[in-house]
Design a protein around this motif. Structure first.
Motif, short mmCIF file in Angstrom:
data_model
loop_
_atom_site.label_atom_id
_atom_site.label_comp_id
_atom_site.label_asym_id
_atom_site.label_seq_id
_atom_site.Cartn_x
_atom_site.Cartn_y
_atom_site.Cartn_z
N LEU A 80 1.05 8.14 -15.22
CA LEU A 80 0.63 9.40 -15.81
C LEU A 80 0.11 10.31 -14.70
CD1 LEU A 80 -1.29 8.27 -19.05
CD2 LEU A 80 1.14 8.75 -18.74
N PRO A 81 0.85 11.35 -14.32
CA PRO A 81 0.45 12.21 -13.21
C PRO A 81 -0.67 13.17 -13.60
CG PRO A 81 2.46 13.04 -14.19
CD PRO A 81 2.15 11.73 -14.88
N ASP A 82 -1.37 13.69 -12.62
CA ASP A 82 -2.46 14.64 -12.86
C ASP A 82 -1.98 15.89 -13.59
OD1 ASP A 82 -4.42 13.05 -11.71
OD2 ASP A 82 -4.16 13.91 -9.71
N ALA A 83 -0.71 16.23 -13.43
CA ALA A 83 -0.18 17.44 -14.06
C ALA A 83 -0.29 17.40 -15.58
CB ALA A 83 1.28 17.65 -13.65
N LEU A 84 -0.42 16.23 -16.14
CA LEU A 84 -0.52 16.11 -17.60
C LEU A 84 -1.83 16.64 -18.15
CD1 LEU A 84 1.15 12.65 -18.37
CD2 LEU A 84 2.04 14.92 -18.88
N VAL A 85 -2.77 17.01 -17.26
CA VAL A 85 -4.03 17.57 -17.73
C VAL A 85 -3.77 18.87 -18.49
CG1 VAL A 85 -4.61 19.01 -15.72
CG2 VAL A 85 -6.44 17.91 -17.05
N GLY A 133 0.78 -1.23 0.00
CA GLY A 133 0.00 0.00 0.00
C GLY A 133 0.81 1.28 0.00
N THR A 134 2.10 1.19 -0.30
CA THR A 134 2.96 2.37 -0.25
C THR A 134 3.31 2.93 -1.63
OG1 THR A 134 4.94 0.96 -0.16
CG2 THR A 134 3.99 1.68 1.94
N LEU A 135 2.88 2.24 -2.70
CA LEU A 135 3.23 2.71 -4.05
C LEU A 135 2.42 3.93 -4.44
CD1 LEU A 135 4.75 2.44 -6.69
CD2 LEU A 135 3.03 0.79 -7.47
N GLU A 136 1.13 3.94 -4.11
CA GLU A 136 0.28 5.06 -4.53
C GLU A 136 0.77 6.40 -3.98
OE1 GLU A 136 -4.37 6.56 -4.71
OE2 GLU A 136 -3.89 4.56 -3.94
N PRO A 137 1.04 6.53 -2.68
CA PRO A 137 1.53 7.83 -2.20
C PRO A 137 2.86 8.22 -2.83
CG PRO A 137 1.62 6.17 -0.45
CD PRO A 137 0.81 5.60 -1.56
N LEU A 138 3.71 7.24 -3.14
CA LEU A 138 4.99 7.53 -3.79
C LEU A 138 4.74 8.10 -5.19
CD1 LEU A 138 8.14 7.08 -3.36
CD2 LEU A 138 7.85 5.11 -4.88
N ALA A 139 3.83 7.45 -5.94
CA ALA A 139 3.53 7.89 -7.29
C ALA A 139 2.89 9.28 -7.29
CB ALA A 139 2.61 6.88 -7.98
N ARG A 140 1.96 9.49 -6.39
CA ARG A 140 1.25 10.77 -6.37
C ARG A 140 2.14 11.92 -5.88
NH1 ARG A 140 -3.61 9.94 -8.09
NH2 ARG A 140 -4.70 7.97 -7.71
N SER A 141 3.22 11.60 -5.22
CA SER A 141 4.16 12.63 -4.78
C SER A 141 5.18 12.96 -5.86
CB SER A 141 4.88 12.17 -3.51
OG SER A 141 5.74 11.06 -3.78
N GLY A 142 5.08 12.29 -7.01
CA GLY A 142 5.98 12.58 -8.12
C GLY A 142 7.28 11.81 -8.09
N MET A 143 7.34 10.74 -7.30
CA MET A 143 8.58 10.00 -7.14
C MET A 143 8.68 8.77 -8.05
SD MET A 143 10.20 11.85 -5.07
CE MET A 143 11.58 10.80 -4.60
N VAL A 144 7.67 8.54 -8.90
CA VAL A 144 7.71 7.45 -9.87
C VAL A 144 7.87 8.06 -11.26
CG1 VAL A 144 6.45 5.52 -10.92
CG2 VAL A 144 6.32 5.90 -8.44
N GLY A 145 8.94 7.73 -11.94
CA GLY A 145 9.23 8.32 -13.24
C GLY A 145 8.20 7.94 -14.29
#
Length: 350
Positions: free
Chosen positions: A216-221, A198-210
């Motif tokens: 695909l981060p929300d910033a791509l909107v 359960g620790t991958l989602e917060p890592l991804a949403r914090s921008g730490m997954v390339g």
């Protein structure tokens, strides 16, 4: 029906699977796309298609889009509106975006599927779905290996190709790339462990997954992606069964062999132009850290006598950062097909 006949039918066509509703996973409200879920050789593939709604070109080629690794059909969302607007001038009947096995809404395979097997399965899936005819093939990154392999396997069906910063056939012969496959696979194995905890989602949403891992981060909107396409992509990335992440590892494992087989195929043709006069546009980016990349792109472009290349400084992620270049590339390819169609390509065996 005899049991033997039934068995053969199921083997060739596949079995029936549930078909998820993905209508709100691309453009949102009013999306005119249609999802196909053809089953072939016991695996179901998802293909999202948008049709030319004008009276022109109803029997024109179908443009097939294959993404980089590890991405799938939602990666193309920024260019779908332009595709809808330009289909009449591109002389195409449909624009279809594929999910390779295990990605998006396609079934997972129990074993890694090489590009050479994938194109056979894709063709069978297209036939089951009724998406038959001539094709324009568009491949970004690893998708370039697909468009080259499909063209060589079924030359009579392909009228033009567009490679977008594409992987070349010599990629798998380079030791550093072979090492990168191992490094990337190990990293994704770590993400699987994190996802289980359960620790991958917060890592991804914090921008730490390339982005190169498929997140695909929300910033791509701000780059032309809809929020619903990003939400759908993120949900698939974080799926609790690790379907997406396991598929990424499978594909890393076939990169070297698939590109090596393609390179061998070109070698045995014994000609510097194995793509003959196939209309071919290559758009790519230059990289200071890898000057050899541009040289290999130039060599890849030279495989056809009817080709043209355009160099950018966009970086590798054209769908994210320069979808306009992709649209321009399709424009150039459509013009080339119209003004200078192949005369030799697909007319005879090599």
């Amino acid at each position: 029906m005899k049991l033997s006949t039934l068995f053969i039918t199921l083997l060739l066509i596949g079995v029936s699977y549930s078909q998820p509703d993905v209508s709100n996973s691309y453009l949102g409200v009013g999306d005119t796309g249609v999802s196909y879920f053809p089953s072939y050789l016991n695996l179901q593939m998802h293909i999202r298609c948008y049709s030319n709604v004008t009276a022109a070109n109803q029997n024109g080629p179908i443009a097939l889009f294959d993404s980089g690794l590890p991405f799938f059909s939602t990666a193309w969302v920024p260019i779908i509106p332009s595709a809808l607007a330009n289909m009449p001038s591109w002389n195409i009947s449909k624009a279809c975006f594929m999910d390779r096995y295990g990605y998006g809404w396609s079934n997972s395979s129990s074993y890694p599927i090489t590009t050479q097997e994938y194109v056979v399965r894709l063709r069978g899936s297209l036939q089951v779905a009724g998406l038959t005819g001539k094709y324009i093939l568009v491949g970004w990154s690893w998708g370039s290996i697909f468009i080259q392999t499909y063209s060589l396997t079924y030359p009579k069906e392909v009228v033009g190709i567009l490679s977008i910063d594409g992987t070349d056939s010599k990629w798998g012969l380079i030791p550093s790339n072979q090492q990168n496959v191992i490094t990337l696979s190990d990293a994704v194995k770590g993400y699987i462990n994190m996802n289980n905890m359960g620790t991958l989602e917060p890592l991804a949403r914090s921008g730490m997954v390339g982005s190169y891992f498929g997140w695909l981060p929300d910033a791509l909107v701000s780059s032309g992606y809809t929020q619903c396409s990003l939400t759908a992509s993120q949900s698939i990335f974080l799926d609790s069964t690790n379907k997406f992440l396991k598929t990424a590892i499978q594909e890393y494992n076939i990169m070297v062999i698939s590109s090596a087989i393609l390179n061998f195929t070109y070698t045995i043709k014994s000609t510097p132009t194995p793509l003959k006069d196939l209309p071919y546009i290559n758009i790519y980016s230059s990289y200071v850290e890898d000057p050899e990349w541009s040289n290999r792109q130039t060599l890849m472009t030279s495989l056809s006598t009817n080709s043209q290349s355009f160099e950018f400084t966009t970086g590798h992620y054209f769908p994210f950062h320069n979808p306009t270049a992709i649209v321009s590339g399709i424009n150039a390819l459509a013009n080339k097909i119209k003004s200078n169609p192949a005369q030799l390509w697909g007319t005879a065996l090599f």
